[in-house]
Scaffold this motif. Structure first.
Motif, PDB file in Angstrom:
ATOM      1  N   VAL A 297       0.677  -1.230  -0.119  1.00 16.20           N
ATOM      2  CA  VAL A 297      -0.064   0.081   0.042  1.00 16.20           C
ATOM      3  C   VAL A 297       0.670   1.325  -0.153  1.00 16.20           C
ATOM      4  O   VAL A 297       0.632   2.341  -0.888  1.00 16.20           O
ATOM      5  CB  VAL A 297      -0.778  -0.022   1.238  1.00 16.20           C
ATOM      6  N   ILE A 298       1.842   1.277   0.851  1.00 17.66           N
ATOM      7  CA  ILE A 298       2.727   2.675   1.080  1.00 17.66           C
ATOM      8  C   ILE A 298       3.235   2.941  -0.499  1.00 17.66           C
ATOM      9  O   ILE A 298       3.418   3.961  -0.870  1.00 17.66           O
ATOM     10  CB  ILE A 298       3.638   2.412   2.058  1.00 17.66           C
ATOM     11  N   THR A 299       3.955   1.680  -1.133  1.00 17.96           N
ATOM     12  CA  THR A 299       4.701   2.052  -2.189  1.00 17.96           C
ATOM     13  C   THR A 299       3.798   2.398  -3.307  1.00 17.96           C
ATOM     14  O   THR A 299       4.023   3.314  -4.112  1.00 17.96           O
ATOM     15  CB  THR A 299       5.347   0.557  -2.717  1.00 17.96           C
ATOM     16  N   LEU A 300       2.592   1.573  -3.442  1.00 20.68           N
ATOM     17  CA  LEU A 300       1.666   1.712  -4.501  1.00 20.68           C
ATOM     18  C   LEU A 300       0.970   3.505  -4.451  1.00 20.68           C
ATOM     19  O   LEU A 300       0.682   4.046  -5.561  1.00 20.68           O
ATOM     20  CB  LEU A 300       0.452   0.857  -4.474  1.00 20.68           C
ATOM     21  N   SER A 301       0.821   3.835  -3.216  1.00 20.75           N
ATOM     22  CA  SER A 301       0.571   5.277  -3.072  1.00 20.75           C
ATOM     23  C   SER A 301       1.601   6.232  -3.596  1.00 20.75           C
ATOM     24  O   SER A 301       1.105   7.069  -4.157  1.00 20.75           O
ATOM     25  CB  SER A 301       0.238   5.652  -1.385  1.00 20.75           C
ATOM     26  N   HIS A 302       2.657   5.950  -3.330  1.00 20.82           N
ATOM     27  CA  HIS A 302       3.837   6.845  -3.982  1.00 20.82           C
ATOM     28  C   HIS A 302       3.586   6.771  -5.598  1.00 20.82           C
ATOM     29  O   HIS A 302       3.812   7.676  -6.178  1.00 20.82           O
ATOM     30  CB  HIS A 302       5.202   6.399  -3.606  1.00 20.82           C
ATOM     31  N   VAL A 303       3.543   5.384  -5.945  1.00 24.20           N
ATOM     32  CA  VAL A 303       3.430   5.462  -7.555  1.00 24.20           C
ATOM     33  C   VAL A 303       2.234   6.079  -7.939  1.00 24.20           C
ATOM     34  O   VAL A 303       2.414   6.874  -8.906  1.00 24.20           O
ATOM     35  CB  VAL A 303       3.321   3.870  -7.716  1.00 24.20           C
ATOM     36  N   VAL A 304       1.037   6.214  -7.466  1.00 25.17           N
ATOM     37  CA  VAL A 304      -0.212   6.892  -7.966  1.00 25.17           C
ATOM     38  C   VAL A 304       0.251   8.379  -8.036  1.00 25.17           C
ATOM     39  O   VAL A 304       0.021   8.885  -8.928  1.00 25.17           O
ATOM     40  CB  VAL A 304      -1.358   6.641  -6.972  1.00 25.17           C
ATOM     41  N   GLU A 305       1.111   8.909  -6.905  1.00 23.37           N
ATOM     42  CA  GLU A 305       1.376  10.351  -6.916  1.00 23.37           C
ATOM     43  C   GLU A 305       2.404  10.283  -8.128  1.00 23.37           C
ATOM     44  O   GLU A 305       2.434  11.733  -8.566  1.00 23.37           O
ATOM     45  CB  GLU A 305       1.870  10.660  -5.558  1.00 23.37           C
TER      46      GLU A 305
END
Length: 390
Positions: A297-305
């Protein structure tokens, strides 16, 4: 070999105008993709309306099976020539790409289309014809792997007039620039972004005209299979891993639980690459036979940003020299944007209590919403995305 026709477009509004006088319409027909770029006379609201009418008429008629001649005649009758300035109310380019890569290109009073093949300028054979009194240039050609076709409004050619460049960026200068970028940039979005950023620089961030770029790249399809999150029922673990591994693309595992499931089902160890972690992003992992392993989740949230920033700012952060130390978010961002055309997500619907309010319905799971957001972002960039839930 079947090719993927990667396309992207971007625009700059004329300084102090809220609406762009250029308009791009992309229409998916049963046997083809239709791209229309129109440049309305003047700027602002009036130009936007004229350009929008042009793209809507062309896109709708061609999708419904009208011929090119019928379409152009309708546009000509709907948008006559300005009596005072003796100029067309809207210039346009129509590009119809069949599923087999055959292109039917129509140009009316616009800057000539650019085409690069094998890192060299490729001259299209154009035939003149008159439809309802308008001189049209028509060309028909077959796309080959690596071909790049770029459509521009005249704001690109005028970039820098009276500022950085006295006479503006001439067509031949843009051509040379695109030849260089063709050798450097893999994706249509990368090429469009670079050209738009250069135009913005030449205008000193104060565009004197509406400026639009449409880029098309013929490339090999690249599939990415992404496994994220455990299934709702643990007995489905073997099923999701089997489906994930059967895919023919590069393999990405997002999430510690997903990595442990893959490790157990394939009987392969997970190694943590501590040097890839940062203060805000957990370290990546490594599993034999899996291309990329990251936290969830943390990594994917940064990917979205990162992807949202890329769409707005038109550039990615420069890659680290030591690729072994690149963090998971930067790695996935580049893989999603540059190294994939088709993405298959294998998503488990089990909820991690650490990431979710138990009082909220499962459809509001942070992970599921993030995957949906990624899907929307990637599809907006022209990629084909499928999600398989377990």
């Amino acid at each position: 070999m079947e090719l993927f026709y990667d396309f992207a477009y971007d625009s700059l509004n004329k300084m102090q105008e809220e609406l762009c006088g250029d308009k791009v319409e992309v229409v998916e027909a049963e046997d083809s993709t239709i791209i229309v770029l129109a440049d309305g006379l003047g700027s602002g609201v009036k130009a936007n309306i004229l350009a929008t009418m042009t793209t809507k008429i062309a896109g709708t008629m061609l999708k419904e099976g009208a011929s090119i001649d019928e379409t152009i005649e309708t546009i000509a009758k709907t948008l006559p020539v300005c009596n005072i300035r003796k100029l067309a109310y809207s210039t346009f380019i129509i590009m119809k790409i069949s599923k087999t890569g055959k292109v039917h290109l129509i140009e009316y009073d616009n800057p000539p289309v650019f085409m690069v093949r094998n890192n060299k300028s490729y001259e299209l054979k154009k035939k003149e014809k008159f439809i309802h009194g308008k001189k049209i240039l028509e060309s028909i050609f077959q796309l080959k792997e690596g071909d790049m076709v770029t459509l521009v409004s005249d704001g690109v050619i005028h970039a820098g007039v009276g500022g950085v460049l006295n006479l503006g960026w001439q067509w031949s200068n843009v051509e040379e620039y695109l030849i260089r970028q063709s050798a450097m940039e893999k994706t249509a979005k990368g090429i469009a972004n670079k050209l738009m950023s250069t135009c913005a620089y030449l205008y000193e961030q104060k565009p004197g005209d509406d400026t639009t770029v449409v880029s098309l790249r013929a490339r090999k399809p690249e599939t990415l299979d992404v496994f994220s999150g455990p299934p709702e029922a643990p007995e489905q673990d073997p099923k999701i891993v089997e489906a994930f591994m059967k895919g023919r693309g590069k393999k990405v595992v997002c999430g510690g639980t997903a990595a442990n499931i893959v490790s157990r089902e394939l009987q392969r160890e997970v190694e943590v690459l501590f040097e890839t972690g940062t203060d805000s992003i957990p370290p990546r992992g490594k599993i034999s036979g899996i291309d990329f392993v990251t936290e969830g989740v943390i990594t994917l949230s940064h990917v979205v940003e990162n992807i949202e920033d890329y769409r707005i700012k038109r550039e990615l952060m420069p890659p680290k020299k030591n690729k072994e130390q690149i963090n998971g978010a930067e790695l996935l961002t580049r893989v999603f944007l540059e190294d994939s055309t088709h993405l298959n997500f294998y998503v488990g619907k089990a909820i991690n209590p650490a990431h979710q309010n138990p009082d909220l319905p499962k459809d509001l799971s942070i992970k599921l919403r993030m995957i949906d957001q990624l899907k929307s972002q990637l599809e907006a960039l022209g990629k084909k995305v499928k999600i398989h839930y377990y």
